[in-house]
Write a protein that holds these residues in place. Sequence first.
Motif, PDB file in Angstrom:
ATOM      1  N   ARG A 148       0.683  -1.188   0.027  1.00  0.00           N
ATOM      2  CA  ARG A 148       0.062   0.162   0.105  1.00  0.00           C
ATOM      3  C   ARG A 148       0.833   1.132   0.175  1.00  0.00           C
ATOM      4  NH1 ARG A 148      -5.540  -0.015   0.511  1.00  0.00           N
ATOM      5  NH2 ARG A 148      -6.616  -1.951   0.734  1.00  0.00           N
ATOM      6  N   ASN A 307      -9.056   5.070 -10.755  1.00  0.00           N
ATOM      7  CA  ASN A 307      -8.480   5.710  -9.509  1.00  0.00           C
ATOM      8  C   ASN A 307      -9.525   6.530  -8.824  1.00  0.00           C
ATOM      9  OD1 ASN A 307      -6.366   4.856  -8.129  1.00  0.00           O
ATOM     10  ND2 ASN A 307      -5.236   6.738  -8.250  1.00  0.00           N
ATOM     11  N   ASP A 308     -10.277   7.294  -9.702  1.00  0.00           N
ATOM     12  CA  ASP A 308     -11.351   8.521  -9.274  1.00  0.00           C
ATOM     13  C   ASP A 308     -12.542   7.630  -8.744  1.00  0.00           C
ATOM     14  OD1 ASP A 308      -9.648  10.382  -9.513  1.00  0.00           O
ATOM     15  OD2 ASP A 308     -10.613  11.339 -11.400  1.00  0.00           O
ATOM     16  N   SER A 309     -12.803   6.430  -9.520  1.00  0.00           N
ATOM     17  CA  SER A 309     -14.181   5.828  -9.286  1.00  0.00           C
ATOM     18  C   SER A 309     -14.226   4.849  -7.954  1.00  0.00           C
ATOM     19  CB  SER A 309     -14.541   5.212 -10.495  1.00  0.00           C
ATOM     20  OG  SER A 309     -13.680   4.154 -10.637  1.00  0.00           O
ATOM     21  N   LYS A 310     -12.998   4.935  -7.441  1.00  0.00           N
ATOM     22  CA  LYS A 310     -13.047   3.997  -6.249  1.00  0.00           C
ATOM     23  C   LYS A 310     -12.522   4.421  -5.119  1.00  0.00           C
ATOM     24  CE  LYS A 310     -13.699   0.168  -8.971  1.00  0.00           C
ATOM     25  NZ  LYS A 310     -14.940  -0.117  -9.308  1.00  0.00           N
ATOM     26  N   LYS A 311     -13.043   3.986  -4.083  1.00  0.00           N
ATOM     27  CA  LYS A 311     -12.596   4.471  -2.710  1.00  0.00           C
ATOM     28  C   LYS A 311     -11.156   4.123  -2.453  1.00  0.00           C
ATOM     29  CE  LYS A 311     -13.170   6.316   1.294  1.00  0.00           C
ATOM     30  NZ  LYS A 311     -12.832   7.819   1.532  1.00  0.00           N
ATOM     31  N   ASP A 312     -11.324   2.572  -2.686  1.00  0.00           N
ATOM     32  CA  ASP A 312      -9.912   2.075  -2.289  1.00  0.00           C
ATOM     33  C   ASP A 312      -9.455   1.201  -3.561  1.00  0.00           C
ATOM     34  OD1 ASP A 312      -7.907   0.724  -1.025  1.00  0.00           O
ATOM     35  OD2 ASP A 312      -9.065  -0.250   0.137  1.00  0.00           O
ATOM     36  N   ILE A 315      -7.228  -2.456  -3.776  1.00  0.00           N
ATOM     37  CA  ILE A 315      -7.958  -3.817  -3.854  1.00  0.00           C
ATOM     38  C   ILE A 315      -8.611  -4.071  -5.364  1.00  0.00           C
ATOM     39  CG2 ILE A 315      -9.865  -5.118  -3.242  1.00  0.00           C
ATOM     40  CD1 ILE A 315      -7.931  -4.856  -1.003  1.00  0.00           C
ATOM     41  N   PHE A 316      -9.021  -3.127  -6.033  1.00  0.00           N
ATOM     42  CA  PHE A 316      -9.402  -3.277  -7.275  1.00  0.00           C
ATOM     43  C   PHE A 316      -8.148  -3.701  -8.523  1.00  0.00           C
ATOM     44  CE2 PHE A 316     -10.485  -1.723 -11.600  1.00  0.00           C
ATOM     45  CZ  PHE A 316     -11.638  -2.460 -11.916  1.00  0.00           C
ATOM     46  N   ARG A 318      -5.274  -4.719  -7.490  1.00  0.00           N
ATOM     47  CA  ARG A 318      -4.452  -6.320  -7.200  1.00  0.00           C
ATOM     48  C   ARG A 318      -5.210  -7.132  -8.028  1.00  0.00           C
ATOM     49  NH1 ARG A 318      -5.307  -7.790  -1.001  1.00  0.00           N
ATOM     50  NH2 ARG A 318      -7.321  -8.437  -2.276  1.00  0.00           N
ATOM     51  N   ASP A 319      -6.722  -7.254  -7.382  1.00  0.00           N
ATOM     52  CA  ASP A 319      -7.397  -8.377  -8.174  1.00  0.00           C
ATOM     53  C   ASP A 319      -7.400  -8.508  -9.349  1.00  0.00           C
ATOM     54  OD1 ASP A 319      -7.670  -8.825  -5.462  1.00  0.00           O
ATOM     55  OD2 ASP A 319      -9.875  -8.329  -5.354  1.00  0.00           O
ATOM     56  N   THR A 320      -7.921  -7.299 -10.159  1.00  0.00           N
ATOM     57  CA  THR A 320      -7.708  -7.177 -11.647  1.00  0.00           C
ATOM     58  C   THR A 320      -6.461  -7.586 -12.383  1.00  0.00           C
ATOM     59  OG1 THR A 320      -9.014  -5.449 -11.203  1.00  0.00           O
ATOM     60  CG2 THR A 320      -8.144  -5.717 -13.532  1.00  0.00           C
ATOM     61  N   ILE A 323      -6.118 -11.441 -12.056  1.00  0.00           N
ATOM     62  CA  ILE A 323      -6.956 -12.137 -12.940  1.00  0.00           C
ATOM     63  C   ILE A 323      -6.418 -11.875 -14.482  1.00  0.00           C
ATOM     64  CG2 ILE A 323      -9.304 -11.937 -14.365  1.00  0.00           C
ATOM     65  CD1 ILE A 323      -9.363 -13.166 -11.435  1.00  0.00           C
ATOM     66  N   ILE A 324      -5.824 -10.703 -14.944  1.00  0.00           N
ATOM     67  CA  ILE A 324      -5.306 -10.453 -16.141  1.00  0.00           C
ATOM     68  C   ILE A 324      -4.095 -11.281 -16.485  1.00  0.00           C
ATOM     69  CG2 ILE A 324      -4.267  -8.637 -17.629  1.00  0.00           C
ATOM     70  CD1 ILE A 324      -6.342  -6.843 -16.528  1.00  0.00           C
TER      71      ILE A 324
END
Lengths: 331, 463
Positions: A148, A307-312, A315-316, A318-320, A323-324
Amino acid sequence: MCKSLKFIFCVLALSISLPAHANWRDHFEVARPQGIDLYKSLNDESFTFCGTETFPDRPDFKAYILIKDVSAKYAESFDRNELYLDNVRFLDNTFVFSSISAYSTGFDKTEYSAVAVFPMDENSVLILYDRDLTLELDITDPIEGFNRVMYGINDFMMLYIIRPVNWCYASICPRYMIVGFKRMCDNFEFIVKGGSCLLQARFGDAGIVGLRFLINITAGVVGFYDPAYDWFGMQDYREDFGLAFASWGIGHGFYIVLPFMGPTSIRDAVGAIFDYGLDPKSYIYGGQWFAKLNWSALYIQDYINMNDSKKDPYIFVRDTWFIIRRIKIKH
Amino acid sequence: MVYHKKNKNKTLTLKRLLAALPFLCLPLICGAAESIALKEIPAQGPYIETIRVEMFCVPEDHSSTWTDMSAWGGSFYSIARKKSVQVLPDHPELDYRLWLQDSIAPLAIILPGTGAHCSMPAAVALASLLYKDGFSAIIISGSFNYQFMESAGAHIVPGNPPDDAADVYNSLKAVIKDVENRYGKEKISGKSLVGLSMGGLHALFISSMDKGDNAINFDSFLAVDPPVDLLYASKQIDSVMNTWRNWPKDKINDEAIRGGTFYLAMLAGKINPADPLPLSNDEARLLIGASFRFGLSDTIYSIHRRHDFGIIKTPYSWFSRTALYKEIDNIDFYGYSETFLLQYYARENKGLTVEKMSGKGSLYSIADSLNANSKVRVIHTLNDFILRPEDPELLHSIFGERITFFDKGGHLGNLYTPEVQSRIIKYMRGNGPFGFFNISANKAAKILYPTPYSASSSKTSSF
């Protein structure tokens, strides 16, 4: 989790014991001093959902309890989400319930006051573990604190250093030049791509990578254009040494965010050392920096939107990324 | 064998007839309501068709001389004015995106769906569609999005449509005032509100509160695929979100990889919209579920960070939040209603239940107001999975000829089709030769971007 938990023999003594005036929600809360009740609407209509249970001695475990093929008489009365189990205990891999109560108006205490026994075997009770999708997908992040911090540093650099520089660069350099430079940078990576293909025993693909380089470096003006694809339909292979290691069966280790490099894994970070060493751009002064700057001129807006659309967004991302990366390995 | 085959064919035909029955019967059920068959969407069921929402986007303009990052702009997105305004005192400012016509133009305000940010691709694509038609356009974030919640949410827990709509309405007043102060009142010739999904439900609630001296006085309201019964909708979404839970680990991984591969191919424009999507129902449900999951996690995290209701037990710090998300990820929409929403509202209202709250937040709770308001219009899809079978008939009884049904597309999956787009424009313009707004082709601004992804204009290649 212990495998034997998957199949449980359960005998349930059924007694409808709720006083008509009782506030069922209060009662419910008492029955579940900890944890959050998660009602599940399952597709399989043959299951009637009874509730979830947590256990003081098994804090890592939560059971979702469903009764299969409840008799027609009860099925009419059992309104989903309106059942709960009393005094649930987890003994010797068996759930023991003292009673089951219902709050549906169709459930009349007088009518169902007799104690009934539901014989339930492994086919009657379905236990679902408190599953975590990230763990199911083998997404491991044991050094989250470090990651982080690194993500924060990279994010700061993206927004306050790279973006302004990019703005100037993209305002001077038109799109076709940026795209051309990107193709040129990609073309220089032929040793990395070819080497990775060879290590994966994909000799044909390695040959195509070599041919692509030769065609593009000559007819494509040092790779600024891509005649290998435009004229001959030769696809580019986005290979790296991390993918080669993965094809050997080496696991990703764990997630790590590196400064300037962004999200990666231990395996891919080791692979990146080889990628860097075999990339001719590394031996041209400022070559790698220019490649990154040029690349981000095309894609930084997507990063900013995400970055703007997520509070955190950590996590998004990392997970994405996981998967990719797995998609690339699979293909 | 032949006998079986024949029987199988008969069964298939029967199944197809049964599947088409609601649509065939709709004119009988709905009387004056218009029902339109979308031929360009291959019938694949509500979940796979829902994935087509990603086809409604503003593609990067590769013909532009400059990239989005340049000072000269590239795509439609990059020419947006990114502004913010103070809605509530002691709160951060609310971000919004504005596309302003050079000449006087009506203003279309777009409310995106559950948890969506003002940069949501479908909302931006809708803005581009309306901008192309001569509207100026504004997008604000949805009431479940952290940005809206933290800057404009008077109620810390979103999910009660009447209160959420009041918050949205309050924020719209601030946004419109800000635009008028910055660019002048004379730039706006009228105001119109359009909402997608949950944003549509909010638009309908706002239509019933847009009265009195302090009102914005919208000229038209349009709701696209709004939920009708929130409890049913949330259970349907939960079922999608929890699809993977009773799968074995291998299946989860396989479906995630296959679904992800398809999704990347679609984002890269490699899927021909006219072809059936190479996707299974499970993969589609996993993708839809993941999208809702990320949104809901963000919402819950934002609430928990600002106020600890005692529901989330896992301790966390800035450096360590994975365990926290593990707990959060086990809360679905119904669980959220049972815990956060109920706990927040039950303080003022003893004996409140999710069912009661859902009743008050249902579209039917304002049916009389909607029935009497000729400015309100609705576009819906017959096979939307958040719609109950009886809802089309009930919706028609409320809206009459002011509702249009499309036969396919699942939830928002038909927005990219020309039929739906032309209907949106028709409804946004309102009645009369030029509608509520005097828009003509001459007055519409020069189009700086290509049309949104559509069956006729998209590049195609095999998957």
